[in-house]
Design a protein around this motif. Structure first.
Motif, PDB file in Angstrom:
ATOM      1  N   MET A   7       4.919  40.291  47.243  1.00 52.02           N
ATOM      2  CA  MET A   7       5.231  39.094  47.973  1.00 52.02           C
ATOM      3  C   MET A   7       4.854  39.245  49.446  1.00 52.02           C
ATOM      4  N   ARG A   8       5.156  40.378  50.039  1.00 58.77           N
ATOM      5  CA  ARG A   8       4.857  40.568  51.461  1.00 58.77           C
ATOM      6  C   ARG A   8       3.362  40.454  51.729  1.00 58.77           C
ATOM      7  N   ALA A   9       2.568  41.087  50.874  1.00 63.15           N
ATOM      8  CA  ALA A   9       1.115  41.043  51.069  1.00 63.15           C
ATOM      9  C   ALA A   9       0.605  39.612  50.992  1.00 63.15           C
ATOM     10  N   ARG A  10       1.157  38.855  50.076  1.00 59.77           N
ATOM     11  CA  ARG A  10       0.723  37.463  49.930  1.00 59.77           C
ATOM     12  C   ARG A  10       1.124  36.627  51.144  1.00 59.77           C
ATOM     13  N   LEU A  11       2.322  36.860  51.659  1.00 63.66           N
ATOM     14  CA  LEU A  11       2.752  36.133  52.855  1.00 63.66           C
ATOM     15  C   LEU A  11       1.854  36.452  54.050  1.00 63.66           C
ATOM     16  N   LEU A  12       1.383  37.682  54.122  1.00 63.31           N
ATOM     17  CA  LEU A  12       0.503  38.075  55.221  1.00 63.31           C
ATOM     18  C   LEU A  12      -0.922  37.551  55.043  1.00 63.31           C
ATOM     19  N   ALA A  13      -1.350  37.408  53.794  1.00 61.63           N
ATOM     20  CA  ALA A  13      -2.739  37.054  53.513  1.00 61.63           C
ATOM     21  C   ALA A  13      -2.994  35.554  53.451  1.00 61.63           C
ATOM     22  N   GLU A  14      -1.967  34.775  53.151  1.00 63.31           N
ATOM     23  CA  GLU A  14      -2.149  33.342  52.950  1.00 63.31           C
ATOM     24  C   GLU A  14      -1.264  32.540  53.897  1.00 63.31           C
ATOM     25  N   ALA A  15      -1.632  31.282  54.089  1.00 60.83           N
ATOM     26  CA  ALA A  15      -0.821  30.374  54.908  1.00 60.83           C
ATOM     27  C   ALA A  15       0.066  29.538  53.987  1.00 60.83           C
ATOM     28  N   PHE A  16       1.318  29.378  54.376  1.00 58.04           N
ATOM     29  CA  PHE A  16       2.272  28.598  53.594  1.00 58.04           C
ATOM     30  C   PHE A  16       2.926  27.551  54.478  1.00 58.04           C
ATOM     31  N   ASP A  17       3.088  26.354  53.930  1.00 58.90           N
ATOM     32  CA  ASP A  17       3.804  25.303  54.651  1.00 58.90           C
ATOM     33  C   ASP A  17       5.299  25.567  54.644  1.00 58.90           C
ATOM     34  N   ALA A  18       5.787  26.151  53.565  1.00 52.82           N
ATOM     35  CA  ALA A  18       7.206  26.458  53.407  1.00 52.82           C
ATOM     36  C   ALA A  18       7.337  27.531  52.330  1.00 52.82           C
ATOM     37  N   VAL A  19       8.500  28.177  52.300  1.00 57.69           N
ATOM     38  CA  VAL A  19       8.756  29.209  51.296  1.00 57.69           C
ATOM     39  C   VAL A  19      10.131  28.969  50.690  1.00 57.69           C
ATOM     40  N   ILE A  20      10.164  28.910  49.372  1.00 60.78           N
ATOM     41  CA  ILE A  20      11.417  28.836  48.627  1.00 60.78           C
ATOM     42  C   ILE A  20      11.572  30.193  47.964  1.00 60.78           C
ATOM     43  N   ILE A  21      12.655  30.875  48.282  1.00 61.05           N
ATOM     44  CA  ILE A  21      12.783  32.274  47.876  1.00 61.05           C
ATOM     45  C   ILE A  21      14.202  32.579  47.409  1.00 61.05           C
ATOM     46  N   ASN A  22      14.288  33.432  46.418  1.00 56.86           N
ATOM     47  CA  ASN A  22      15.587  33.868  45.922  1.00 56.86           C
ATOM     48  C   ASN A  22      16.262  34.710  47.000  1.00 56.86           C
ATOM     49  N   GLY A  23      17.513  34.448  47.257  1.00 55.57           N
ATOM     50  CA  GLY A  23      18.251  35.182  48.276  1.00 55.57           C
ATOM     51  C   GLY A  23      18.706  36.559  47.834  1.00 55.57           C
ATOM     52  N   LYS A  24      18.497  36.889  46.565  1.00 58.62           N
ATOM     53  CA  LYS A  24      18.881  38.209  46.052  1.00 58.62           C
ATOM     54  C   LYS A  24      17.668  38.841  45.385  1.00 58.62           C
ATOM     55  N   LEU A  25      16.789  39.381  46.201  1.00 55.32           N
ATOM     56  CA  LEU A  25      15.584  40.015  45.684  1.00 55.32           C
ATOM     57  C   LEU A  25      15.871  41.451  45.273  1.00 55.32           C
ATOM     58  N   PRO A  26      15.129  41.958  44.291  1.00 54.32           N
ATOM     59  CA  PRO A  26      15.305  43.362  43.914  1.00 54.32           C
ATOM     60  C   PRO A  26      14.877  44.284  45.053  1.00 54.32           C
ATOM     61  N   GLY A  27      15.373  45.482  45.022  1.00 53.26           N
ATOM     62  CA  GLY A  27      14.994  46.455  46.034  1.00 53.26           C
ATOM     63  C   GLY A  27      15.853  46.404  47.280  1.00 53.26           C
ATOM     64  N   GLY A  28      16.928  45.640  47.235  1.00 52.03           N
ATOM     65  CA  GLY A  28      17.846  45.611  48.364  1.00 52.03           C
ATOM     66  C   GLY A  28      17.378  44.794  49.551  1.00 52.03           C
ATOM     67  N   TRP A  29      16.385  43.948  49.356  1.00 46.89           N
ATOM     68  CA  TRP A  29      15.915  43.096  50.451  1.00 46.89           C
ATOM     69  C   TRP A  29      16.932  41.996  50.661  1.00 46.89           C
ATOM     70  N   THR A  30      17.637  42.019  51.771  1.00 41.82           N
ATOM     71  CA  THR A  30      18.691  41.049  52.047  1.00 41.82           C
ATOM     72  C   THR A  30      18.123  39.788  52.694  1.00 41.82           C
ATOM     73  N   VAL A  31      18.926  38.750  52.715  1.00 42.65           N
ATOM     74  CA  VAL A  31      18.533  37.509  53.386  1.00 42.65           C
ATOM     75  C   VAL A  31      18.209  37.790  54.851  1.00 42.65           C
ATOM     76  N   GLN A  32      19.037  38.608  55.485  1.00 40.49           N
ATOM     77  CA  GLN A  32      18.813  38.939  56.886  1.00 40.49           C
ATOM     78  C   GLN A  32      17.484  39.673  57.071  1.00 40.49           C
ATOM     79  N   ALA A  33      17.184  40.602  56.163  1.00 40.89           N
ATOM     80  CA  ALA A  33      15.926  41.355  56.243  1.00 40.89           C
ATOM     81  C   ALA A  33      14.725  40.447  55.984  1.00 40.89           C
ATOM     82  N   ILE A  34      14.848  39.567  55.009  1.00 34.33           N
ATOM     83  CA  ILE A  34      13.759  38.628  54.704  1.00 34.33           C
ATOM     84  C   ILE A  34      13.480  37.750  55.916  1.00 34.33           C
ATOM     85  N   ASP A  35      14.529  37.167  56.466  1.00 31.25           N
ATOM     86  CA  ASP A  35      14.393  36.284  57.621  1.00 31.25           C
ATOM     87  C   ASP A  35      13.767  37.030  58.802  1.00 31.25           C
TER      88      ASP A  35
END
Length: 93
Positions: free
Chosen positions: A1-29
């Motif tokens: 997901m991170r690579a895609r966010l860096l490689a492409e342009a997005f108008d908006a992102v809808i994302i699960n707030g409980k991602l595997p690997g311990g990625w928290t909402v605060q970390a995602i933001d």
């Protein structure tokens, strides 16, 4: 997901707030704010259950939209439209 966010342009992102690997909402933001400036204002988080109190506090403090499953498709569409309106308003200015 991170690579895609860096490689492409997005108008908006809808994302699960409980991602595997311990990625928290605060970390995602924080990561998105750092790596994709401006996109953090166009995030919609979804949760399969209620968010923990500290996550809820963070979402409210940052005024980040979120939906808790099960949610109505109409609510998802309405939230997505709000995010896209922010995108179009930013592009127009």
């Amino acid at each position: 997901m991170r690579a895609r966010l860096l490689a492409e342009a997005f108008d908006a992102v809808i994302i699960n707030g409980k991602l595997p690997g311990g990625w928290t909402v605060q970390a995602i933001d924080g990561w998105i704010a750092e790596k994709c400036p401006g996109l953090e204002k166009r995030l919609l988080f979804t949760f399969s259950g209620g968010a923990e109190p500290e996550v809820n506090d963070f979402l409210q403090q940052r005024n980040l939209p979120y939906l808790v499953k099960p949610f109505e498709v109409a609510d998802l569409i309405a939230q997505a439209r709000r995010l896209l309106q922010k995108t179009h308003a930013a592009a127009a200015s």
